[in-house]
Design a protein around this motif. Structure first.
Motif, PDB file in Angstrom:
ATOM      1  N   PRO A  31     -47.664  17.222 -29.574  1.00 36.87           N
ATOM      2  CA  PRO A  31     -48.174  16.681 -28.228  1.00 36.87           C
ATOM      3  C   PRO A  31     -48.657  15.281 -28.231  1.00 36.87           C
ATOM      4  N   GLY A  32     -48.384  14.442 -27.290  1.00 39.26           N
ATOM      5  CA  GLY A  32     -48.895  13.230 -26.949  1.00 39.26           C
ATOM      6  C   GLY A  32     -48.272  12.320 -28.037  1.00 39.26           C
ATOM      7  N   ARG A  33     -47.393  12.590 -28.844  1.00 38.24           N
ATOM      8  CA  ARG A  33     -47.159  11.479 -29.939  1.00 38.24           C
ATOM      9  C   ARG A  33     -45.640  11.098 -29.647  1.00 38.24           C
ATOM     10  N   THR A  34     -44.728  12.079 -29.228  1.00 41.40           N
ATOM     11  CA  THR A  34     -43.467  11.614 -29.007  1.00 41.40           C
ATOM     12  C   THR A  34     -42.930  12.450 -27.898  1.00 41.40           C
ATOM     13  N   GLU A  35     -41.846  12.032 -27.327  1.00 39.62           N
ATOM     14  CA  GLU A  35     -41.055  12.953 -26.279  1.00 39.62           C
ATOM     15  C   GLU A  35     -39.571  12.707 -26.232  1.00 39.62           C
ATOM     16  N   ALA A  36     -38.989  13.420 -25.419  1.00 36.95           N
ATOM     17  CA  ALA A  36     -37.485  13.308 -25.274  1.00 36.95           C
ATOM     18  C   ALA A  36     -37.238  11.890 -24.401  1.00 36.95           C
ATOM     19  N   PHE A  37     -36.249  11.072 -24.732  1.00 39.48           N
ATOM     20  CA  PHE A  37     -35.852   9.888 -23.764  1.00 39.48           C
ATOM     21  C   PHE A  37     -35.693  10.613 -22.360  1.00 39.48           C
ATOM     22  N   TRP A  38     -34.474  11.516 -22.543  1.00 33.00           N
ATOM     23  CA  TRP A  38     -34.217  12.057 -21.142  1.00 33.00           C
ATOM     24  C   TRP A  38     -34.543  13.381 -21.030  1.00 33.00           C
ATOM     25  N   PRO A  39     -35.153  13.825 -19.896  1.00 36.04           N
ATOM     26  CA  PRO A  39     -35.494  12.890 -18.615  1.00 36.04           C
ATOM     27  C   PRO A  39     -36.964  12.355 -18.821  1.00 36.04           C
ATOM     28  N   ASN A  40     -37.655  12.537 -19.735  1.00 38.45           N
ATOM     29  CA  ASN A  40     -39.339  12.477 -19.766  1.00 38.45           C
ATOM     30  C   ASN A  40     -39.388  10.988 -19.776  1.00 38.45           C
ATOM     31  N   PHE A  41     -39.005  10.193 -20.903  1.00 34.94           N
ATOM     32  CA  PHE A  41     -39.423   8.829 -20.917  1.00 34.94           C
ATOM     33  C   PHE A  41     -38.557   8.051 -19.818  1.00 34.94           C
ATOM     34  N   LEU A  42     -37.391   8.196 -19.620  1.00 39.77           N
ATOM     35  CA  LEU A  42     -36.669   7.488 -18.462  1.00 39.77           C
ATOM     36  C   LEU A  42     -37.218   7.543 -17.155  1.00 39.77           C
ATOM     37  N   LEU A  43     -37.651   8.763 -16.924  1.00 38.32           N
ATOM     38  CA  LEU A  43     -38.242   9.099 -15.519  1.00 38.32           C
ATOM     39  C   LEU A  43     -39.434   8.329 -15.289  1.00 38.32           C
ATOM     40  N   LYS A  44     -40.253   8.282 -16.247  1.00 39.80           N
ATOM     41  CA  LYS A  44     -41.568   7.466 -16.325  1.00 39.80           C
ATOM     42  C   LYS A  44     -41.239   6.044 -15.964  1.00 39.80           C
ATOM     43  N   GLU A  45     -40.248   5.522 -16.680  1.00 38.87           N
ATOM     44  CA  GLU A  45     -40.097   4.041 -16.741  1.00 38.87           C
ATOM     45  C   GLU A  45     -39.426   3.840 -15.074  1.00 38.87           C
ATOM     46  N   TRP A  46     -38.513   4.791 -14.680  1.00 38.49           N
ATOM     47  CA  TRP A  46     -38.171   4.755 -13.174  1.00 38.49           C
ATOM     48  C   TRP A  46     -39.194   4.521 -12.071  1.00 38.49           C
ATOM     49  N   LEU A  47     -40.233   5.480 -12.523  1.00 39.12           N
ATOM     50  CA  LEU A  47     -41.369   5.338 -11.537  1.00 39.12           C
ATOM     51  C   LEU A  47     -42.041   4.267 -11.746  1.00 39.12           C
ATOM     52  N   ALA A  48     -42.434   3.550 -12.726  1.00 40.01           N
ATOM     53  CA  ALA A  48     -43.020   2.445 -12.958  1.00 40.01           C
ATOM     54  C   ALA A  48     -42.261   1.214 -12.257  1.00 40.01           C
ATOM     55  N   GLY A  49     -41.266   1.247 -12.428  1.00 36.76           N
ATOM     56  CA  GLY A  49     -40.147   0.039 -11.882  1.00 36.76           C
ATOM     57  C   GLY A  49     -40.223   0.053 -10.423  1.00 36.76           C
ATOM     58  N   ALA A  50     -40.019   1.457 -10.049  1.00 37.80           N
ATOM     59  CA  ALA A  50     -40.478   1.471  -8.415  1.00 37.80           C
ATOM     60  C   ALA A  50     -41.425   1.256  -7.734  1.00 37.80           C
ATOM     61  N   VAL A  51     -42.559   1.412  -8.347  1.00 39.83           N
ATOM     62  CA  VAL A  51     -44.001   0.955  -7.859  1.00 39.83           C
ATOM     63  C   VAL A  51     -43.906  -0.324  -7.876  1.00 39.83           C
ATOM     64  N   PHE A  52     -43.515  -1.015  -8.817  1.00 39.94           N
ATOM     65  CA  PHE A  52     -43.451  -2.586  -9.168  1.00 39.94           C
ATOM     66  C   PHE A  52     -42.418  -2.986  -7.786  1.00 39.94           C
ATOM     67  N   LEU A  53     -41.380  -2.579  -7.624  1.00 37.68           N
ATOM     68  CA  LEU A  53     -40.549  -3.101  -6.650  1.00 37.68           C
ATOM     69  C   LEU A  53     -40.935  -3.032  -5.322  1.00 37.68           C
ATOM     70  N   VAL A  54     -41.773  -1.696  -5.016  1.00 36.64           N
ATOM     71  CA  VAL A  54     -42.117  -1.534  -3.673  1.00 36.64           C
ATOM     72  C   VAL A  54     -43.361  -2.681  -3.626  1.00 36.64           C
ATOM     73  N   GLY A  55     -44.141  -2.882  -4.498  1.00 29.32           N
ATOM     74  CA  GLY A  55     -45.236  -3.804  -4.326  1.00 29.32           C
ATOM     75  C   GLY A  55     -44.879  -4.826  -3.931  1.00 29.32           C
ATOM     76  N   PHE A  56     -43.783  -5.521  -4.916  1.00 29.19           N
ATOM     77  CA  PHE A  56     -43.165  -6.832  -4.578  1.00 29.19           C
ATOM     78  C   PHE A  56     -42.460  -7.285  -3.449  1.00 29.19           C
ATOM     79  N   LEU A  57     -41.885  -6.022  -2.859  1.00 22.19           N
ATOM     80  CA  LEU A  57     -41.247  -6.124  -1.375  1.00 22.19           C
ATOM     81  C   LEU A  57     -42.231  -6.483  -0.321  1.00 22.19           C
ATOM     82  N   CYS A  58     -43.418  -5.558  -0.536  1.00 22.44           N
ATOM     83  CA  CYS A  58     -44.586  -5.726   0.311  1.00 22.44           C
ATOM     84  C   CYS A  58     -45.312  -7.067   0.464  1.00 22.44           C
TER      85      CYS A  58
END
Length: 258
Positions: A31-58
Motif C-alpha cells: 500500500p502506498g508504494r506502487t500502483e497499476a499504470f492503468w487505470p490508477n496512475f494514468l487517471l491521476k495524470e489526466w486529472l492533474a493535466g485537466a486542472v492545469f488546462l482549465v486554470g490556464f484557459l481561465c
C-alpha cells in the motif's frame, strides 16, 4: 522435459512454457508504494493535466495577451521583443558578460550549459530515492534553473510598458478600414504617401503611421524635410494640402485607437 523440481511438460513448441496470465498483479500487499499504470496512475495524470488546462484557459480569458500589429522591418524605431517565455534569454543578453564581444556566451554557451545540465541531472543524481531530500543534485539544479528563469523574466518585463506598447502597435482588424477616403487630406496622402505607407497607413516600404505620436506641425515638417531613411521633398502640393494631409493622419490614428 526438465527433470527435478519445477518439472515442465510442453506438448506444443509454439506455446511458451513461461506464458503468464494477463490479469494485472495484485498490489494490495504494497500500500502506498506502487500502483497499476492503468487505470490508477494514468487517471491521476489526466486529472492533474485537466486542472492545469482549465486554470490556464481561465487566465487567458481573464487577462488576454496584448497583441500587436504585423511586424514592419522598415520601422527603425520599433523595438522587437520576444514572447514572454523567451524574455529571460532576452534579459540575459543585456549583461556585459553575455553581450558585445561576449555575445556568443549569451546566445550559445550559457543557455547550452544550462539546458544541457538539466538533461544530465537524472544521470548525475541517479539514487533510488524519490523524495527531494534524497535527490539533492537534481533538485538543486532544477530550483536554480527555475529561480533564474523567473528572476530574469520579471526583470525584463518590469521595464516594458506593455499597455502603451500594445496601443502604439495596435493591429487593424481585417476587413475593417479606419481610413476615411472622403477626407480632404486623403487625396494628398494618396498622391505622396500611399505607395510607401500603405492604404491603411500600415506601412510597407516605409514605416507604419498608425500609433504615431507626432503633432500636426511635426508631421508637416517630416512630409517636407524628411526624417531618418525618408528623403526630403516627398510631398508635392500646396500648404493647404499639407495641412489637410496632417489632419488626415491624426484623425485616422484617432479612429484606429477607438
Amino acid at each position: 522435459m526438465h527433470k527435478g523440481k519445477g518439472m515442465k511438460f510442453v506438448g506444443d513448441s509454439r506455446i511458451s512454457a513461461e506464458k503468464t496470465s494477463k490479469i494485472p498483479k495484485d498490489y494490495s500487499e504494497y500500500p502506498g508504494r506502487t500502483e497499476a499504470f492503468w487505470p490508477n496512475f494514468l487517471l491521476k495524470e489526466w486529472l492533474a493535466g485537466a486542472v492545469f488546462l482549465v486554470g490556464f484557459l481561465c487566465l487567458v480569458l481573464a487577462h488576454p495577451s496584448p497583441l500587436e500589429g504585423m511586424a514592419d522591418p522598415t520601422d527603425a524605431a520599433y523595438i522587437p521583443l520576444p514572447d514572454w517565455y523567451f524574455l529571460f534569454l532576452y534579459e540575459l543578453l543585456k549583461y556585459q558578460f553575455a553581450s558585445g564581444n561576449w555575445i556568443i556566451l549569451g546566445i550559445l554557451v550559457i543557455p547550452g550549459i544550462a539546458f544541457g545540465s538539466l538533461i544530465l541531472a537524472p544521470f548525475l543524481d541517479n539514487g533510488p530515492g524519490r523524495r527531494p531530500r534524497q535527490r539533492p543534485v537534481a533538485v538543486g539544479m532544477m530550483l536554480l534553473a527555475l529561480v533564474s528563469c523567473i528572476w530574469l523574466t520579471y526583470t525584463s518585463a518590469e521595464h516594458v510598458d506593455w499597455e502603451t506598447r500594445a496601443e502604439q502597435n495596435k493591429p487593424i482588424p481585417p476587413g475593417e478600414s479606419v481610413v476615411d477616403q472622403d477626407h480632404p487630406g486623403y487625396a494628398a496622402y494618396e498622391n505622396s504617401c500611399l505607395s510607401c505607407h500603405g492604404g491603411e497607413l500600415e506601412g510597407g516600404a516605409g514605416p507604419t503611421l498608425i500609433g504615431t505620436e507626432h503633432t500636426k506641425e511635426e508631421i508637416m515638417d517630416i512630409a517636407v524635410n524628411g526624417t531618418g531613411a525618408m528623403p526630403a521633398d516627398q510631398f508635392q502640393g500646396t500648404d493647404e494640402e499639407l495641412e489637410q494631409l496632417a489632419d488626415f493622419i491624426i484623425e485616422t490614428n484617432e479612429a484606429a485607437a477607438e
